[in-house]
Design an enzyme around this catalytic site. Sequence first.
Site, PDB file in Angstrom:
ATOM      1  N   ASP A 131     115.546  99.305 -18.942  1.00 24.51           N
ATOM      2  CA  ASP A 131     116.728  99.441 -18.166  1.00 24.51           C
ATOM      3  C   ASP A 131     117.859  99.109 -19.438  1.00 24.51           C
ATOM      4  O   ASP A 131     118.949  99.866 -19.329  1.00 24.51           O
ATOM      5  CB  ASP A 131     116.873  98.969 -16.972  1.00 24.51           C
ATOM      6  CG  ASP A 131     116.189  99.981 -15.766  1.00 24.51           C
ATOM      7  OD1 ASP A 131     115.681 101.122 -16.341  1.00 24.51           O
ATOM      8  OD2 ASP A 131     115.714  99.419 -14.767  1.00 24.51           O
ATOM      9  N   LYS A 142     110.051  96.135  -8.984  1.00 26.24           N
ATOM     10  CA  LYS A 142     110.249  95.732 -10.162  1.00 26.24           C
ATOM     11  C   LYS A 142     110.237  94.100 -10.371  1.00 26.24           C
ATOM     12  O   LYS A 142     109.845  93.698 -11.447  1.00 26.24           O
ATOM     13  CB  LYS A 142     111.701  96.052 -10.626  1.00 26.24           C
ATOM     14  CG  LYS A 142     111.721  97.602 -10.929  1.00 26.24           C
ATOM     15  CD  LYS A 142     113.314  97.851 -11.407  1.00 26.24           C
ATOM     16  CE  LYS A 142     113.209  99.391 -11.738  1.00 26.24           C
ATOM     17  NZ  LYS A 142     114.746  99.871 -12.227  1.00 26.24           N
TER      18      LYS A 142
HETATM   19  P1  NAP Z   1     119.288  97.250  -5.853  1.00 24.73           P
HETATM   20  O1  NAP Z   1     118.250  96.350  -6.482  1.00 24.73           O
HETATM   21  O2  NAP Z   1     118.823  97.443  -4.271  1.00 24.73           O
HETATM   22  O3  NAP Z   1     120.709  96.804  -5.660  1.00 24.73           O
HETATM   23  C1  NAP Z   1     121.835  97.473  -5.151  1.00 24.73           C
HETATM   24  C2  NAP Z   1     122.870  96.798  -5.303  1.00 24.73           C
HETATM   25  O4  NAP Z   1     123.818  97.544  -4.539  1.00 24.73           O
HETATM   26  C3  NAP Z   1     122.895  95.214  -4.331  1.00 24.73           C
HETATM   27  O5  NAP Z   1     123.740  94.485  -5.099  1.00 24.73           O
HETATM   28  C4  NAP Z   1     123.479  95.966  -3.022  1.00 24.73           C
HETATM   29  O6  NAP Z   1     124.087  94.937  -2.257  1.00 24.73           O
HETATM   30  C5  NAP Z   1     124.620  96.643  -3.527  1.00 24.73           C
HETATM   31  N1  NAP Z   1     124.818  97.795  -2.565  1.00 24.73           N
HETATM   32  C6  NAP Z   1     124.258  98.778  -1.748  1.00 24.73           C
HETATM   33  N2  NAP Z   1     124.731  99.237  -0.895  1.00 24.73           N
HETATM   34  C7  NAP Z   1     126.053  99.083  -0.894  1.00 24.73           C
HETATM   35  C8  NAP Z   1     127.210  99.219  -0.332  1.00 24.73           C
HETATM   36  N3  NAP Z   1     127.357 100.203   0.697  1.00 24.73           N
HETATM   37  N4  NAP Z   1     128.327  98.727  -0.721  1.00 24.73           N
HETATM   38  C9  NAP Z   1     128.513  98.002  -1.715  1.00 24.73           C
HETATM   39  N5  NAP Z   1     127.324  97.381  -2.556  1.00 24.73           N
HETATM   40  C10 NAP Z   1     125.989  98.025  -2.031  1.00 24.73           C
HETATM   41  O7  NAP Z   1     119.184  98.671  -6.465  1.00 24.73           O
HETATM   42  P2  NAP Z   1     119.243  98.983  -7.990  1.00 24.73           P
HETATM   43  O8  NAP Z   1     117.658  99.100  -8.437  1.00 24.73           O
HETATM   44  O9  NAP Z   1     119.935  97.840  -8.573  1.00 24.73           O
HETATM   45  O10 NAP Z   1     119.709 100.366  -8.355  1.00 24.73           O
HETATM   46  C11 NAP Z   1     121.131 100.698  -7.983  1.00 24.73           C
HETATM   47  C12 NAP Z   1     121.481 102.047  -8.275  1.00 24.73           C
HETATM   48  O11 NAP Z   1     121.338 102.369  -9.735  1.00 24.73           O
HETATM   49  C13 NAP Z   1     120.490 103.025  -7.856  1.00 24.73           C
HETATM   50  O12 NAP Z   1     121.283 104.171  -7.201  1.00 24.73           O
HETATM   51  C14 NAP Z   1     119.730 103.401  -8.787  1.00 24.73           C
HETATM   52  O13 NAP Z   1     119.185 104.727  -8.481  1.00 24.73           O
HETATM   53  C15 NAP Z   1     120.315 103.533  -9.900  1.00 24.73           C
HETATM   54  N6  NAP Z   1     119.783 103.237 -11.110  1.00 24.73           N
HETATM   55  C16 NAP Z   1     119.763 103.869 -12.175  1.00 24.73           C
HETATM   56  C17 NAP Z   1     119.092 103.685 -13.302  1.00 24.73           C
HETATM   57  C18 NAP Z   1     119.435 104.842 -14.355  1.00 24.73           C
HETATM   58  O14 NAP Z   1     118.583 105.061 -15.401  1.00 24.73           O
HETATM   59  N7  NAP Z   1     120.243 105.799 -14.553  1.00 24.73           N
HETATM   60  C19 NAP Z   1     118.252 102.766 -13.601  1.00 24.73           C
HETATM   61  C20 NAP Z   1     118.252 101.870 -12.665  1.00 24.73           C
HETATM   62  C21 NAP Z   1     118.835 102.168 -11.340  1.00 24.73           C
HETATM   63  P3  NAP Z   1     123.319  94.090  -1.175  1.00 24.73           P
HETATM   64  O15 NAP Z   1     122.425  93.006  -2.039  1.00 24.73           O
HETATM   65  O16 NAP Z   1     124.368  93.036  -0.280  1.00 24.73           O
HETATM   66  O17 NAP Z   1     122.431  94.917  -0.515  1.00 24.73           O
END
Ligand code: NAP
Length: 290
Positions: free
Chosen positions: A109, A72
């Site tokens: 999003d 992204k």
């Molecule tokens: P990302 O860019 O990888 O960010 C993930 C975030 O979660 C980071 O801040 C990460 O912290 C944190 N994190 C990961 N594991 C953790 C843990 N065990 N405890 C606490 N914090 C943790 O991912 P993303 O794209 O933002 O996506 C996040 C979630 O949203 C995913 O499950 C994705 O499927 C979902 N999502 C859903 C939609 C929808 O349309 N419903 C759209 C987009 C995303 P660090 O930086 O410290 O690793």
Amino acid sequence: MWTIGGRTRLVGVMGWPVAHSLSPAMHNAAFAALGLDWAYVPLAVPPDRVGEAVRGLAALGFAGANVTVPHKEKVIPFLNHLTPAAQAIGAVNTIVVSPDGELTGDNTDAAGFLADLREEGIEPNGRRPLILGAGGAARAVAYALGQAGAEPVAIAARDLTKARRLADALHAATGKAFLTGRLPEDLSELAREADLIVNATPVGMAPHQADASPWPEALAMRPEWVIYDLVYVPTETRLLRQARAHGARGIGGLGMLVHQGAAAFRLWTGVDPPIAVMRRACEERLRSRE
Ligand code: NAP
């Protein structure tokens, strides 16, 4: 019967991996329901070939593409234009190719999250959200809520520096107030003033973290809260079960997925998408995996 032919318009989703994506089923069901001669394909793009793939969209005559993890942010240098939302969020989930081959990056999003919140009858204006996580989805949600009049928006992340960096960037882009804290230590303090909790971490997502929750069991939830979990696999996460146990309202992430897809569909085709068809296609695909 519809078949792909010489006039079929193409769109797709770039990710790595991408085989699990619900988007092909969701968009192809919408094209079929409206009788549009369009097709949506998964595009597995290795991280070191993102530039080639993005530039190839125009060369191959694609109308556009979605972009998912981990590309992204990486697609941005290869685009000609960014919408103000994509610029402020710093991430692109939708690319539109103009007839002359110019590539514009957008982020649906943010709009998809707001559309689903409103469909659930929740007006963001005046809310005091607390977002868990500081990654790409958190950025889109924090931007969307700030733009929609929720203030202050609190961001809690396990890495406080990342939460602060995100808050500073969004404050600079929008002029809104953001609070930050460390996850989980500062949750209780930040939650005191909040009324909308959004999980934007992958904690709770199948298969690796399906039984986990970003919310400590010992920390109470208030019944008047809305808990929005961006995770949609499984549809009933542990966080949503916790919300129910405390008498709070819980909403899963499938609606946001459908609405971000619907917004992209509108950008590519100029046509209003059949939202119910798209939602059903996602639900059927998820059921077939259980
Ligand atoms: P990302 O860019 O990888 O960010 C993930 C975030 O979660 C980071 O801040 C990460 O912290 C944190 N994190 C990961 N594991 C953790 C843990 N065990 N405890 C606490 N914090 C943790 O991912 P993303 O794209 O933002 O996506 C996040 C979630 O949203 C995913 O499950 C994705 O499927 C979902 N999502 C859903 C939609 C929808 O349309 N419903 C759209 C987009 C995303 P660090 O930086 O410290 O690793």
